[in-house]
Scaffold this motif. Structure first.
Motif, PDB file in Angstrom:
ATOM      1  N   ASN A   1       4.139 -20.497  31.612  1.00 11.84           N
ATOM      2  CA  ASN A   1       5.182 -20.653  31.808  1.00 11.84           C
ATOM      3  C   ASN A   1       6.312 -21.289  31.469  1.00 11.84           C
ATOM      4  OD1 ASN A   1       4.443 -18.292  33.727  1.00 11.84           O
ATOM      5  ND2 ASN A   1       4.016 -19.750  35.401  1.00 11.84           N
ATOM      6  N   ILE A   2       5.547 -22.537  31.041  1.00 11.38           N
ATOM      7  CA  ILE A   2       6.607 -23.918  30.944  1.00 11.38           C
ATOM      8  C   ILE A   2       7.869 -23.518  29.792  1.00 11.38           C
ATOM      9  CG2 ILE A   2       6.879 -26.426  30.338  1.00 11.38           C
ATOM     10  CD1 ILE A   2       6.983 -25.302  32.807  1.00 11.38           C
ATOM     11  N   CYS A   3       6.304 -22.954  28.611  1.00 12.66           N
ATOM     12  CA  CYS A   3       7.083 -22.307  27.122  1.00 12.66           C
ATOM     13  C   CYS A   3       7.928 -21.420  27.652  1.00 12.66           C
ATOM     14  CB  CYS A   3       5.839 -21.924  26.250  1.00 12.66           C
ATOM     15  SG  CYS A   3       5.003 -23.745  25.626  1.00 12.66           S
ATOM     16  N   ASN A   4       7.656 -20.008  28.282  1.00 15.74           N
ATOM     17  CA  ASN A   4       8.635 -19.547  28.070  1.00 15.74           C
ATOM     18  C   ASN A   4       9.906 -19.689  28.640  1.00 15.74           C
ATOM     19  OD1 ASN A   4       9.589 -16.837  29.241  1.00 15.74           O
ATOM     20  ND2 ASN A   4       7.519 -16.122  30.115  1.00 15.74           N
ATOM     21  N   ARG A   5       9.625 -20.959  30.013  1.00 18.68           N
ATOM     22  CA  ARG A   5      11.135 -21.042  30.612  1.00 18.68           C
ATOM     23  C   ARG A   5      12.050 -22.194  29.386  1.00 18.68           C
ATOM     24  NH1 ARG A   5      15.068 -20.962  33.160  1.00 18.68           N
ATOM     25  NH2 ARG A   5      16.037 -22.887  34.485  1.00 18.68           N
ATOM     26  N   GLN A   6      11.476 -22.854  28.884  1.00 18.12           N
ATOM     27  CA  GLN A   6      12.167 -24.085  27.387  1.00 18.12           C
ATOM     28  C   GLN A   6      12.470 -22.699  26.474  1.00 18.12           C
ATOM     29  OE1 GLN A   6      12.799 -26.319  29.004  1.00 18.12           O
ATOM     30  NE2 GLN A   6      11.783 -27.755  27.246  1.00 18.12           N
ATOM     31  N   ALA A   7      11.646 -21.290  25.743  1.00 22.46           N
ATOM     32  CA  ALA A   7      12.550 -20.332  25.232  1.00 22.46           C
ATOM     33  C   ALA A   7      13.452 -19.863  25.586  1.00 22.46           C
ATOM     34  CB  ALA A   7      11.254 -19.262  24.793  1.00 22.46           C
ATOM     35  N   HIS A   8      14.581 -19.698  26.746  1.00 23.37           N
ATOM     36  CA  HIS A   8      15.133 -19.033  27.461  1.00 23.37           C
ATOM     37  C   HIS A   8      15.500 -17.572  26.054  1.00 23.37           C
ATOM     38  CE1 HIS A   8      16.527 -22.449  29.476  1.00 23.37           C
ATOM     39  NE2 HIS A   8      15.842 -23.578  28.599  1.00 23.37           N
ATOM     40  N   SER A   9      14.683 -17.325  26.158  1.00 24.10           N
ATOM     41  CA  SER A   9      14.410 -15.845  25.730  1.00 24.10           C
ATOM     42  C   SER A   9      16.038 -14.683  26.296  1.00 24.10           C
ATOM     43  CB  SER A   9      13.023 -15.178  25.098  1.00 24.10           C
ATOM     44  OG  SER A   9      13.121 -14.118  24.449  1.00 24.10           O
ATOM     45  N   VAL A  10      16.452 -13.773  25.307  1.00 18.60           N
ATOM     46  CA  VAL A  10      17.470 -13.065  26.303  1.00 18.60           C
ATOM     47  C   VAL A  10      16.797 -11.275  25.604  1.00 18.60           C
ATOM     48  CG1 VAL A  10      19.263 -14.182  25.966  1.00 18.60           C
ATOM     49  CG2 VAL A  10      19.219 -13.313  24.088  1.00 18.60           C
ATOM     50  N   GLU A  11      15.490 -11.376  24.940  1.00 24.47           N
ATOM     51  CA  GLU A  11      15.333 -10.018  24.645  1.00 24.47           C
ATOM     52  C   GLU A  11      13.355 -10.538  24.454  1.00 24.47           C
ATOM     53  OE1 GLU A  11      16.645  -9.584  20.371  1.00 24.47           O
ATOM     54  OE2 GLU A  11      15.853 -11.380  20.571  1.00 24.47           O
ATOM     55  N   PRO A  12      12.924  -9.994  26.170  1.00 29.87           N
ATOM     56  CA  PRO A  12      11.715 -10.305  27.083  1.00 29.87           C
ATOM     57  C   PRO A  12      11.183  -9.275  26.541  1.00 29.87           C
ATOM     58  CG  PRO A  12      13.406  -9.667  28.314  1.00 29.87           C
ATOM     59  CD  PRO A  12      14.592 -10.482  27.551  1.00 29.87           C
ATOM     60  N   VAL A  13      10.818  -8.314  26.359  1.00 34.78           N
ATOM     61  CA  VAL A  13      10.059  -7.433  24.965  1.00 34.78           C
ATOM     62  C   VAL A  13       9.634  -8.142  23.793  1.00 34.78           C
ATOM     63  CG1 VAL A  13       9.555  -5.246  24.747  1.00 34.78           C
ATOM     64  CG2 VAL A  13      10.616  -5.936  27.031  1.00 34.78           C
ATOM     65  N   LYS A  14      10.888  -8.224  23.463  1.00 39.92           N
ATOM     66  CA  LYS A  14      10.100  -8.552  22.031  1.00 39.92           C
ATOM     67  C   LYS A  14       9.955 -10.093  22.281  1.00 39.92           C
ATOM     68  CE  LYS A  14      14.110  -6.863  18.869  1.00 39.92           C
ATOM     69  NZ  LYS A  14      15.597  -7.802  18.738  1.00 39.92           N
ATOM     70  N   PHE A  15      10.248 -10.934  22.787  1.00 39.57           N
ATOM     71  CA  PHE A  15       9.281 -12.675  23.172  1.00 39.57           C
ATOM     72  C   PHE A  15       7.689 -12.532  23.117  1.00 39.57           C
ATOM     73  CE2 PHE A  15       8.659 -16.595  25.397  1.00 39.57           C
ATOM     74  CZ  PHE A  15       8.622 -16.835  24.536  1.00 39.57           C
ATOM     75  N   THR A  16       7.557 -10.841  24.798  1.00 40.65           N
ATOM     76  CA  THR A  16       6.225 -10.792  25.139  1.00 40.65           C
ATOM     77  C   THR A  16       5.161 -10.312  23.931  1.00 40.65           C
ATOM     78  OG1 THR A  16       6.750 -10.320  27.008  1.00 40.65           O
ATOM     79  CG2 THR A  16       4.789  -9.633  26.565  1.00 40.65           C
ATOM     80  N   MET A  17       6.085  -9.513  22.620  1.00 38.30           N
ATOM     81  CA  MET A  17       4.703  -8.382  21.636  1.00 38.30           C
ATOM     82  C   MET A  17       4.642  -9.625  20.754  1.00 38.30           C
ATOM     83  SD  MET A  17       5.113  -5.098  22.311  1.00 38.30           S
ATOM     84  CE  MET A  17       4.326  -4.350  20.819  1.00 38.30           C
ATOM     85  N   TRP A  18       6.025 -10.700  20.860  1.00 40.03           N
ATOM     86  CA  TRP A  18       5.307 -11.745  19.571  1.00 40.03           C
ATOM     87  C   TRP A  18       4.347 -12.470  20.228  1.00 40.03           C
ATOM     88  CZ3 TRP A  18       6.565 -13.016  14.209  1.00 40.03           C
ATOM     89  CH2 TRP A  18       6.994 -11.854  13.719  1.00 40.03           C
ATOM     90  N   MET A  19       4.597 -13.260  21.302  1.00 43.87           N
ATOM     91  CA  MET A  19       4.010 -13.552  21.685  1.00 43.87           C
ATOM     92  C   MET A  19       2.116 -13.490  21.583  1.00 43.87           C
ATOM     93  SD  MET A  19       1.442 -13.911  24.830  1.00 43.87           S
ATOM     94  CE  MET A  19       2.253 -12.807  26.168  1.00 43.87           C
ATOM     95  N   SER A  20       2.171 -12.455  21.750  1.00 47.14           N
ATOM     96  CA  SER A  20       0.956 -11.204  21.668  1.00 47.14           C
ATOM     97  C   SER A  20       0.249 -11.624  19.793  1.00 47.14           C
ATOM     98  CB  SER A  20       1.018  -9.614  21.794  1.00 47.14           C
ATOM     99  OG  SER A  20       1.232  -9.408  23.287  1.00 47.14           O
ATOM    100  N   VAL A  21       1.233 -11.806  18.881  1.00 44.07           N
ATOM    101  CA  VAL A  21       0.517 -11.736  17.660  1.00 44.07           C
ATOM    102  C   VAL A  21      -0.569 -13.065  18.167  1.00 44.07           C
ATOM    103  CG1 VAL A  21       0.739 -12.621  15.430  1.00 44.07           C
ATOM    104  CG2 VAL A  21       2.510 -11.538  16.534  1.00 44.07           C
ATOM    105  N   VAL A  22      -0.754 -13.819  18.911  1.00 44.38           N
ATOM    106  CA  VAL A  22      -1.495 -15.868  18.631  1.00 44.38           C
ATOM    107  C   VAL A  22      -2.607 -15.328  18.729  1.00 44.38           C
ATOM    108  CG1 VAL A  22      -1.774 -17.908  20.089  1.00 44.38           C
ATOM    109  CG2 VAL A  22       0.779 -16.955  19.252  1.00 44.38           C
TER     110      VAL A  22
END
Length: 314
Positions: free
Chosen positions: A158-179
């Motif tokens: 949640n803290i990393c999500n907050r700091q990312a300030h992403s305006v592309e949440p689906v892309k951010f979620t998809m790329w998070m899944s690479v880890v």
């Protein structure tokens, strides 16, 4: 936090509450560590091939993937495979709310009202009651502690999500899944072994296999892409401590669904602890939401508004 954002947060809570049933069905077919790897591999492959990288610093993608993805689900799936009931898991995992607030205070310097902290202490007391009820045997205490570890992983995400300030949440979620996939696959091969993994794949055409695949599909499409995408969008536009407490609606859905579908029951003590947790975290969320609202009422939004603000509030 606007009414529209509140409704979106509630919808995510419903998606995630029902997800505990989906996980329970999937764990009947797949070993837990391999299931985590499989869950995120299904998302990682199309992300790498077809989804452009979101416009955020890569360290926040890695941090979100490690916290929300790897740590949360490693410990949650391990706990449920070790005997943590789906409904109770949906409750204990929401310790991520208080954990997120505390991490936000520590690392993001987010302000917490005294009344909000009092409600958080009520929530932590409720978790203490549930943990005390789990002390009747080491076998039931271990899943409880593992689920708490998963909640802390979620808070880090949640803290990393907050700091990312992403305006592309689906892309951010998809790329998070690479880890998560590679480290989780290595862990699965090391601990669960190729034979167990192979058996889960060669028995997919059984009734249990079909239920496992359906649970996996729900987890990937509804809970992760849709639910986590909306959650990321909300986190990028509101303080972490305001959004996170809405996750406490998850156990209301999760425990009700587990009772209705799986016939799960909880002890009177666990139910009392659950009530304390829900009251505490929802109360903390409402108190946190009042701060931004009051500020919006007294702080002018443009130069022309300054003249309308009373001198005592400037």
């Amino acid at each position: 936090m606007s009414f529209k954002h509140c409704l979106l947060a509630v919808s995510v809570a419903v998606m995630w509450g029902l997800n505990f049933l989906a996980i329970d069905f999937s764990l009947e077919q797949f070993p837990p560590f391999f299931l985590v790897a499989l869950r995120f591999a299904v998302l990682a492959l199309p992300a790498l091939l077809f989804v452009p990288k979101p416009d955020v610093k890569f360290r926040w993608i890695v941090g979100y993937g490690l916290g929300f993805g790897l740590l949360q689900f490693l410990f949650l799936y391990w706990a449920m495979a070790a005997g943590m009931p789906a409904g109770l898991a949906s409750l204990v995992l929401q310790a991520s709310g208080p954990f997120t607030v505390l991490l936000g205070m520590t690392f993001l310097r987010e302000r917490v009202r005294g009344s909000q902290m009092a409600f958080l202490l009520v929530a932590m007391a409720g978790l203490g009651v549930v943990g005390w009820q789990r002390l009747d045997s080491s076998a039931s205490l271990l899943p409880f502690l593992l689920t708490l570890a998963g909640a802390f992983g979620w808070a880090i995400g949640n803290i990393c999500n907050r700091q990312a300030h992403s305006v592309e949440p689906v892309k951010f979620t998809m790329w998070m899944s690479v880890v998560p996939p590679v480290p989780m696959l290595l862990l699965a091969l090391l601990i669960e072994g190729p034979a167990t993994i192979g058996q889960s794949l060669t028995t997919l055409m059984t009734p249990t296999g079909w239920l496992g695949l359906a649970g996996l599909a729900y987890t990937v499409i509804i809970a992760t892409i849709l639910g986590s995408g909306i959650w990321s969008w909300l986190m990028s536009r509101n303080p972490a401590g305001v959004v996170a407490p809405f996750s406490m609606l998850v156990p209301i859905v999760g425990m009700s669904a587990a009772w209705f579908v799986l016939g799960e029951t909880v002890s009177l003590g666990e139910m009392c602890g659950a009530v304390l947790v829900i009251i505490g975290v929802l109360g903390a969320g409402m108190r946190a939401a009042k701060g931004p609202k009051i500020l919006a009422e007294v702080v002018p939004t443009d130069v022309e508004d300054v003249a309308d603000v009373p001198a005592g509030t400037r």
